[in-house]
Design a protein around this motif. Structure first.
Motif, PDB file in Angstrom:
ATOM      1  N   UNK A   1       2.501 -22.625  65.020  1.00  0.00           N
ATOM      2  CA  UNK A   1       2.200 -23.997  64.611  1.00  0.00           C
ATOM      3  C   UNK A   1       0.700 -24.122  64.398  1.00  0.00           C
ATOM      4  N   UNK A   2       0.248 -24.461  63.196  1.00  0.00           N
ATOM      5  CA  UNK A   2      -1.195 -24.557  62.939  1.00  0.00           C
ATOM      6  C   UNK A   2      -1.825 -25.716  63.712  1.00  0.00           C
ATOM      7  N   UNK A   3      -3.098 -25.553  64.040  1.00  0.00           N
ATOM      8  CA  UNK A   3      -3.846 -26.607  64.724  1.00  0.00           C
ATOM      9  C   UNK A   3      -5.166 -26.832  64.009  1.00  0.00           C
ATOM     10  N   UNK A   4      -5.689 -28.053  64.143  1.00  0.00           N
ATOM     11  CA  UNK A   4      -6.938 -28.416  63.467  1.00  0.00           C
ATOM     12  C   UNK A   4      -7.899 -29.021  64.481  1.00  0.00           C
ATOM     13  N   UNK A   5      -9.077 -28.436  64.570  1.00  0.00           N
ATOM     14  CA  UNK A   5     -10.152 -28.977  65.391  1.00  0.00           C
ATOM     15  C   UNK A   5     -11.170 -29.635  64.467  1.00  0.00           C
ATOM     16  N   UNK A   6     -11.477 -30.905  64.713  1.00  0.00           N
ATOM     17  CA  UNK A   6     -12.355 -31.661  63.833  1.00  0.00           C
ATOM     18  C   UNK A   6     -13.714 -31.844  64.489  1.00  0.00           C
ATOM     19  N   UNK A   7     -14.742 -31.316  63.860  1.00  0.00           N
ATOM     20  CA  UNK A   7     -16.107 -31.558  64.302  1.00  0.00           C
ATOM     21  C   UNK A   7     -16.606 -32.869  63.713  1.00  0.00           C
ATOM     22  N   UNK A   8     -16.279 -33.082  62.432  1.00  0.00           N
ATOM     23  CA  UNK A   8     -16.645 -34.337  61.776  1.00  0.00           C
ATOM     24  C   UNK A   8     -17.888 -34.200  60.923  1.00  0.00           C
ATOM     25  N   UNK A   9     -18.633 -35.292  60.838  1.00  0.00           N
ATOM     26  CA  UNK A   9     -19.796 -35.358  59.961  1.00  0.00           C
ATOM     27  C   UNK A   9     -21.011 -34.766  60.667  1.00  0.00           C
ATOM     28  N   UNK A  10     -21.288 -33.488  60.355  1.00  0.00           N
ATOM     29  CA  UNK A  10     -22.422 -32.802  60.975  1.00  0.00           C
ATOM     30  C   UNK A  10     -23.725 -33.237  60.337  1.00  0.00           C
TER      31      UNK A  10
ATOM     32  N   UNK B   1     -21.382 -34.187  54.685  1.00  0.00           N
ATOM     33  CA  UNK B   1     -20.798 -32.870  54.917  1.00  0.00           C
ATOM     34  C   UNK B   1     -19.979 -32.909  56.199  1.00  0.00           C
ATOM     35  N   UNK B   2     -18.734 -32.411  56.107  1.00  0.00           N
ATOM     36  CA  UNK B   2     -17.768 -32.550  57.200  1.00  0.00           C
ATOM     37  C   UNK B   2     -17.204 -31.181  57.540  1.00  0.00           C
ATOM     38  N   UNK B   3     -16.979 -30.943  58.834  1.00  0.00           N
ATOM     39  CA  UNK B   3     -16.589 -29.616  59.296  1.00  0.00           C
ATOM     40  C   UNK B   3     -15.331 -29.677  60.154  1.00  0.00           C
ATOM     41  N   UNK B   4     -14.406 -28.743  59.894  1.00  0.00           N
ATOM     42  CA  UNK B   4     -13.167 -28.633  60.653  1.00  0.00           C
ATOM     43  C   UNK B   4     -12.814 -27.149  60.791  1.00  0.00           C
ATOM     44  N   UNK B   5     -11.933 -26.854  61.745  1.00  0.00           N
ATOM     45  CA  UNK B   5     -11.460 -25.488  61.942  1.00  0.00           C
ATOM     46  C   UNK B   5      -9.938 -25.490  61.986  1.00  0.00           C
ATOM     47  N   UNK B   6      -9.337 -24.751  61.066  1.00  0.00           N
ATOM     48  CA  UNK B   6      -7.883 -24.613  61.007  1.00  0.00           C
ATOM     49  C   UNK B   6      -7.492 -23.262  61.594  1.00  0.00           C
ATOM     50  N   UNK B   7      -6.688 -23.294  62.654  1.00  0.00           N
ATOM     51  CA  UNK B   7      -6.211 -22.060  63.289  1.00  0.00           C
ATOM     52  C   UNK B   7      -4.726 -21.900  63.000  1.00  0.00           C
ATOM     53  N   UNK B   8      -4.361 -20.767  62.402  1.00  0.00           N
ATOM     54  CA  UNK B   8      -2.969 -20.583  61.986  1.00  0.00           C
ATOM     55  C   UNK B   8      -2.693 -19.115  61.705  1.00  0.00           C
ATOM     56  N   UNK B   9      -1.434 -18.736  61.824  1.00  0.00           N
ATOM     57  CA  UNK B   9      -1.029 -17.384  61.419  1.00  0.00           C
ATOM     58  C   UNK B   9      -1.153 -17.227  59.907  1.00  0.00           C
ATOM     59  N   UNK B  10      -1.048 -18.358  59.184  1.00  0.00           N
ATOM     60  CA  UNK B  10      -1.169 -18.312  57.727  1.00  0.00           C
ATOM     61  C   UNK B  10      -2.593 -18.005  57.287  1.00  0.00           C
ATOM     62  N   UNK B  11      -3.561 -18.112  58.196  1.00  0.00           N
ATOM     63  CA  UNK B  11      -4.946 -17.802  57.860  1.00  0.00           C
ATOM     64  C   UNK B  11      -5.244 -16.313  57.988  1.00  0.00           C
TER      65      UNK B  11
END
Length: 206
Positions: free
Chosen positions: A99-108, A112-122
């Motif tokens: 199951x993919x998960x998303x960590x949101x850092x936001x507006x750095x 400009x906006x930053x996120x991290x997608x963790x998944x087997x599909x990556x």
């Protein structure tokens, strides 16, 4: 090659909906491969939502995305429809993350906006053309060689059959050369080996 086609919704809704950020007070939605609409975010891949003003901001559309490699992970760079905002999604490979998960850092920084997608599909999948994404130079040379060989044989056999009325092994073009070739190769190998043996024996006294 990374294939994210199995991740994301295709019904116009984001896979990740209104997730909180670690840097600001906005909420963020993201859908990797298909567009979605949320308030004023229309046909976007990523949306920033203000719970105070009930307003959504386009921070990236699916048809304006590029992929870069930082030496460790692939980063998907989405650009908004008007070109003023950018989202950077770091794609982290985890074979065990069904199951993919998303960590949101936001507006750095501004816009400009930053996120991290963790998944087997990556995780990388094998390319049908190898790591370079195309046929290797060696493969091209082999293809050319065998094509020219086939043309040579077909042309030679046809010429010998219809112009010289040859038959049997006489149909082979340049038969004498191919018959003598093994002996020529043998002699060449013997000569090369003799040079190697002479070098190993050293020089004579002067």
């Amino acid at each position: 090659m990374i294939d994210l086609s199995s991740v994301g919704n295709t019904d116009g809704n984001p896979l990740f909906y209104d997730l909180p950020s670690t840097l600001d007070e906005f909420l963020y939605s993201y859908n990797p491969c298909g567009p979605f609409t949320e308030l004023t975010c229309v046909d976007v891949a990523a949306c920033q939502y203000s719970p105070y003003y009930y307003t959504g901001y386009d921070i990236g559309v699916p048809d304006k995305v590029s992929f870069n490699y930082d030496g460790l992970n692939v980063i998907a760079n989405y650009v908004s429809q008007d070109g003023t905002r950018q989202s950077f999604i770091t794609l982290v490979c985890d074979p065990g993350a069904a199951t993919p998960s998303l960590d949101v850092m936001g507006e750095s920084t501004t816009t400009q906006y930053y996120m991290t997608l963790t998944s087997a599909a990556a995780c990388p999948v094998p390319s049908p053309f190898g790591s370079s994404g195309g046929i290797s130079g060696g493969s091209v040379l082999l293809i050319i060689f065998f094509v020219l060989l086939a043309v040579y044989l077909a042309t030679g056999v046809a010429f010998n059959k219809f112009r010289r009325s040859a038959s049997g092994k006489e149909l082979i073009p340049n038969l004498n050369f191919w018959t003598e070739l093994p002996a020529l190769v043998r002699d060449g190998v013997k000569y090369s080996l003799s040079l190697v043996c002479k070098r190993k024996s050293g020089y004579g006294a002067v």
